[in-house]
Design a protein around this motif. Structure first.
Motif, PDB file in Angstrom:
ATOM      1  N   PHE A 128       0.879  -1.172   0.000  1.00  0.00           N
ATOM      2  CA  PHE A 128       0.000   0.000   0.000  1.00  0.00           C
ATOM      3  C   PHE A 128       0.914   1.219   0.000  1.00  0.00           C
ATOM      4  N   LEU A 211     -11.684  -2.148  -3.305  1.00  0.00           N
ATOM      5  CA  LEU A 211     -11.130  -2.573  -4.588  1.00  0.00           C
ATOM      6  C   LEU A 211     -11.486  -4.041  -4.794  1.00  0.00           C
ATOM      7  N   TYR A 213     -11.159  -7.807  -6.718  1.00  0.00           N
ATOM      8  CA  TYR A 213     -10.138  -8.654  -7.347  1.00  0.00           C
ATOM      9  C   TYR A 213     -10.737 -10.029  -7.634  1.00  0.00           C
ATOM     10  N   VAL A 222      -1.222  -8.035  -4.507  1.00  0.00           N
ATOM     11  CA  VAL A 222      -2.022  -6.811  -4.558  1.00  0.00           C
ATOM     12  C   VAL A 222      -1.090  -5.612  -4.399  1.00  0.00           C
ATOM     13  N   ASP A 223      -1.239  -4.636  -5.285  1.00  0.00           N
ATOM     14  CA  ASP A 223      -0.420  -3.415  -5.245  1.00  0.00           C
ATOM     15  C   ASP A 223      -1.371  -2.211  -5.308  1.00  0.00           C
ATOM     16  N   ILE A 224      -1.606  -1.560  -4.147  1.00  0.00           N
ATOM     17  CA  ILE A 224      -2.563  -0.467  -4.036  1.00  0.00           C
ATOM     18  C   ILE A 224      -1.799   0.855  -3.911  1.00  0.00           C
ATOM     19  N   THR A 225      -2.241   1.857  -4.627  1.00  0.00           N
ATOM     20  CA  THR A 225      -1.639   3.191  -4.567  1.00  0.00           C
ATOM     21  C   THR A 225      -2.714   4.222  -4.246  1.00  0.00           C
ATOM     22  N   LEU A 226      -2.430   5.108  -3.275  1.00  0.00           N
ATOM     23  CA  LEU A 226      -3.345   6.164  -2.895  1.00  0.00           C
ATOM     24  C   LEU A 226      -2.663   7.518  -3.174  1.00  0.00           C
TER      25      LEU A 226
END
Length: 228
Positions: A128, A211, A213, A222-226
């Motif tokens: 994250f 999100l 999947y 899992v690769d989450i970007t905020l």
């Protein structure tokens, strides 16, 4: 008992010769003569056995045959043992190299069959990343992350949730700080024993949305970007 005088060599009688008895007309020993002794006394003092001198006793012949058989059996056993030892040194054993006479080596280690991985569940690993924006500047280094007040709900220990479908909670995890730079901070998380076969899965950061999947996407990581 009838008596007669035996004639001389010329057929005449000699006066004064003692009389001798005539032979008995009945065959066999003279009934008036002395009793005949058995030709050979029995070993136990009983009646004679009638065996010739030097002849073995009836039981001795059997004992002799048994003794001879025992000797031959012993010789045969020795021959078998000697042949067995000789063949053992020539023929290859189960642990020796054939024809080399090498001593048996150590047994190979026991290998257990590998367990097949449990296909009913899997593990999810994810990251994250919070990226700096003009409205929310972010920076980090090896020791920590500097976040604005608007992102104060994100940081070390923040809870992230995994659901199967829309409502069934599968697992929860906490963010762990992994490092940053002048424009971002990165956290890691993971879910263990995620049940396989779900129609879809949802990763949720409370207050920040959800999100969706597929199972294959979760397995790939899992690769989450905020902030972008």
């Amino acid at each position: 008992m009838p008596m007669h005088y035996p004639p001389l060599a010329d057929g005449t009688y000699r006066y004064g010769d003692p009389p001798r008895p005539l032979p008995s007309p009945v065959p066999g020993p003279d009934a008036d003569g002395p009793p005949q002794q058995p030709p050979f006394p029995a070993p136990d003092g009983g009646p004679g056995t009638g065996q010739a001198p030097g002849a073995p006793e009836p039981g001795s012949a059997l004992r002799g045959r048994l003794a001879t058989g025992a000797v031959f059996a012993g010789v045969a056993l020795v021959v078998v043992v000697v042949l067995g030892v000789a063949l053992a040194g020539v023929l290859p054993g189960p642990w020796s190299d054939r024809g080399t006479g090498a001593a048996p080596g150590p047994l190979p280690p026991l290998s257990l069959p590998e367990r097949a991985p449990d296909q009913s569940s899997f593990v999810v690993e994810g990251t994250f990343t919070v990226v700096s924006t003009p409205a929310d500047p972010v920076s980090g280094d090896d020791t920590g992350c500097d976040l604005p007040v608007s992102l104060s709900d994100i940081g070390e220990g923040t809870t992230i949730t995994l659901l199967e479908g829309a409502t069934s909670v599968v697992d929860t995890a906490r963010l762990a700080y992994a490092g940053g730079d002048l424009a971002s901070c990165t956290f890691t998380f993971g879910f263990s024993e995620v049940p396989a076969g779900g129609a879809f899965y949802v990763v949720e950061l409370p207050g920040r949305g959800q999100l969706t999947y597929t199972e294959d996407e979760l397995r790939a990581g899992v690769d989450i970007t905020l902030g972008r």
